[in-house]
Scaffold this motif. Structure first.
Motif, short mmCIF file in Angstrom:
data_model
loop_
_atom_site.label_atom_id
_atom_site.label_comp_id
_atom_site.label_asym_id
_atom_site.label_seq_id
_atom_site.Cartn_x
_atom_site.Cartn_y
_atom_site.Cartn_z
N LEU A 73 0.83 -1.21 0.00
CA LEU A 73 0.00 0.00 0.00
C LEU A 73 0.86 1.25 0.00
CD1 LEU A 73 -2.68 -1.01 2.66
CD2 LEU A 73 -3.06 -0.69 0.23
N PHE A 74 1.95 1.22 0.76
CA PHE A 74 2.83 2.39 0.88
C PHE A 74 4.25 1.96 0.53
CE2 PHE A 74 -0.50 2.70 4.21
CZ PHE A 74 -1.21 3.75 3.67
N PRO A 75 4.61 2.03 -0.76
CA PRO A 75 5.94 1.55 -1.17
C PRO A 75 7.08 2.29 -0.46
CG PRO A 75 4.58 2.04 -3.07
CD PRO A 75 3.84 2.55 -1.88
N CYS A 76 6.83 3.52 0.01
CA CYS A 76 7.89 4.28 0.68
C CYS A 76 7.90 4.02 2.17
CB CYS A 76 7.73 5.76 0.37
SG CYS A 76 8.01 6.09 -1.38
N GLY A 77 7.11 3.03 2.63
CA GLY A 77 7.11 2.66 4.05
C GLY A 77 5.84 3.14 4.74
N PRO A 78 5.27 2.30 5.61
CA PRO A 78 4.02 2.65 6.29
C PRO A 78 4.13 3.86 7.20
CG PRO A 78 4.96 0.64 7.20
CD PRO A 78 5.78 0.99 6.01
N ASN A 80 5.82 6.50 6.38
CA ASN A 80 6.14 7.65 5.52
C ASN A 80 5.08 7.84 4.44
OD1 ASN A 80 8.93 8.31 6.57
ND2 ASN A 80 9.15 6.16 6.05
N VAL A 81 3.82 7.87 4.87
CA VAL A 81 2.73 7.92 3.89
C VAL A 81 2.71 9.22 3.10
CG1 VAL A 81 1.24 6.27 5.08
CG2 VAL A 81 1.11 8.68 5.66
N GLN A 82 3.41 10.26 3.60
CA GLN A 82 3.43 11.53 2.86
C GLN A 82 4.48 11.52 1.75
OE1 GLN A 82 4.70 10.90 5.77
NE2 GLN A 82 5.96 12.52 6.60
N CYS A 90 11.58 7.58 -3.68
CA CYS A 90 10.51 8.22 -2.91
C CYS A 90 10.72 9.73 -2.87
CB CYS A 90 10.52 7.65 -1.50
SG CYS A 90 10.18 5.88 -1.50
N TYR A 91 9.61 10.47 -2.94
CA TYR A 91 9.67 11.92 -3.05
C TYR A 91 8.76 12.57 -2.01
CZ TYR A 91 12.03 10.81 -7.35
OH TYR A 91 12.93 10.30 -8.26
N PHE A 92 9.30 13.65 -1.44
CA PHE A 92 8.55 14.42 -0.45
C PHE A 92 8.35 15.83 -1.00
CE2 PHE A 92 8.66 17.45 3.11
CZ PHE A 92 7.61 16.99 3.87
N PHE A 93 7.10 16.24 -1.13
CA PHE A 93 6.78 17.59 -1.61
C PHE A 93 6.35 18.40 -0.39
CE2 PHE A 93 6.36 14.73 -5.14
CZ PHE A 93 6.87 15.43 -6.21
N SER A 94 7.17 19.39 -0.03
CA SER A 94 6.92 20.11 1.22
C SER A 94 5.67 20.98 1.12
CB SER A 94 8.13 20.99 1.56
OG SER A 94 8.05 22.22 0.86
N LEU A 95 5.13 21.26 2.29
CA LEU A 95 3.99 22.18 2.38
C LEU A 95 4.46 23.51 2.98
CD1 LEU A 95 1.30 19.70 3.78
CD2 LEU A 95 1.52 20.52 1.43
#
Ligand SMILES: [Ca+2]
Ligand SMILES: [Ca+2]
Length: 214
Positions: A73-78, A80-82, A90-95
Motif C-alpha cells: 500500500l505504501f511503497p515508501c514505508g508505512p 512515511n505515507v506523505q 521516494c519523493y517528499f513535496f513540502s507544504l
C-alpha cells in the motif's frame, strides 16, 4: 399328515427367504454408507489439515515481516505515507516554504536530499505534482557563478537540463544561485534566501527479510 408338515416347512422356508433378502440389502447399504462417511470424514480432515497448515504459514510470514503487507500500500514505508513513490524512489513535496539552504538541511534530516532531475520521466512526474507552485531542487551555483552543480555530484554539464527560456539569468543582477522548478515546471535560478517549497528525494526502503536467515 406328512403332506401338511411339508407345507408348514415350505411356509417357514419361504418366510425366512423373504425376510433375509431385505436384511442383506440393508446390511450392504449400511456398510456402503459407513464407508462413504469414513471416506468423507477422511477427505474433510485432510482439507482442514491443509488449510490449518496454510494459515499457520501465513501467520508466520506476517509475524516475521510485520511491515511487508503495508509496503504494497505504501511503497515508501508505512511510517512515511506523505512520501510519494516514482520509478524506484521516494519523493517528499513540502507544504512549508523555506530558504534553499534550510530546505537542503530538512531533506538531509529525513535521510534524503533535494531532488536531482536526471531526465524527462522524473521532470514530468515533478511538474505534474508542482503545477502553479515553485519548489527548490538540488541545483546551485553557490561556489562559482555560472558553475552549476547537483547536490549528489551528478555531472551538470553532460546531464539533463530543463531551464525556462532566458534562465538562468540572475534577474536584475540579483545573486540568483539556487535552482527551482517554476510554476510551469521549467527551471529557474532564484535568490537562495527566498522562501520556496522544496522536493526531497531518497531511495525506496529495502524490503524487510522474510526468512529467518538474513
Ligand atoms: Ca548564480
Ligand atoms: Ca532567474
Amino acid at each position: 399328515m406328512d403332506e401338511e408338515k411339508d407345507q408348514d416347512n415350505f411356509k417357514t422356508y419361504t418366510g425366512r427367504s423373504t425376510l433375509q433378502r431385505p436384511l442383506y440389502l440393508i446390511y450392504i447399504l449400511l456398510a456402503v454408507s459407513y464407508l462413504l462417511v469414513v471416506i468423507g470424514f477422511a477427505v474433510t480432515l485432510s482439507k482442514a489439515t491443509t488449510l490449518s497448515s496454510q494459515l499457520s504459514e501465513t501467520r508466520n510470514k506476517i509475524k516475521n515481516n510485520p511491515s511487508g503487507r503495508d509496503l504494497n500500500l505504501f511503497p515508501c514505508g508505512p511510517d512515511n505515507v506523505q512520501w510519494e513513490y516514482f520509478n524506484g524512489k521516494c519523493y517528499f513535496f513540502s507544504l512549508q516554504a523555506v530558504p534553499w539552504q534550510q530546505a537542503k538541511t530538512k531533506c538531509e534530516e529525513q535521510h534524503a536530499r533535494l531532488v536531482v532531475i536526471d531526465g524527462f520521466p522524473k521532470q514530468n512526474f515533478i511538474q505534474t505534482r508542482t503545477r502553479n507552485f515553485r519548489f527548490w531542487i538540488g541545483l546551485h551555483d553557490l561556489h562559482t557563478e555560472g558553475e552549476w552543480k547537483w547536490v549528489d555530484g551528478s555531472d551538470y554539464n553532460t546531464g539533463f537540463k530543463y531551464w525556462k527560456q532566458g534562465e538562468p539569468n540572475s534577474y536584475r543582477s540579483q545573486d540568483e544561485d539556487c535552482g527551482q522548478v517554476w510554476i510551469n515546471g521549467e527551471w529557474d535560478d532564484y535568490t537562495c534566501n527566498s522562501n520556496s517549497l522544496f522536493i526531497c528525494e531518497r531511495p525506496m526502503p529495502s524490503t524487510p527479510p522474510t526468512s529467518k536467515g538474513k
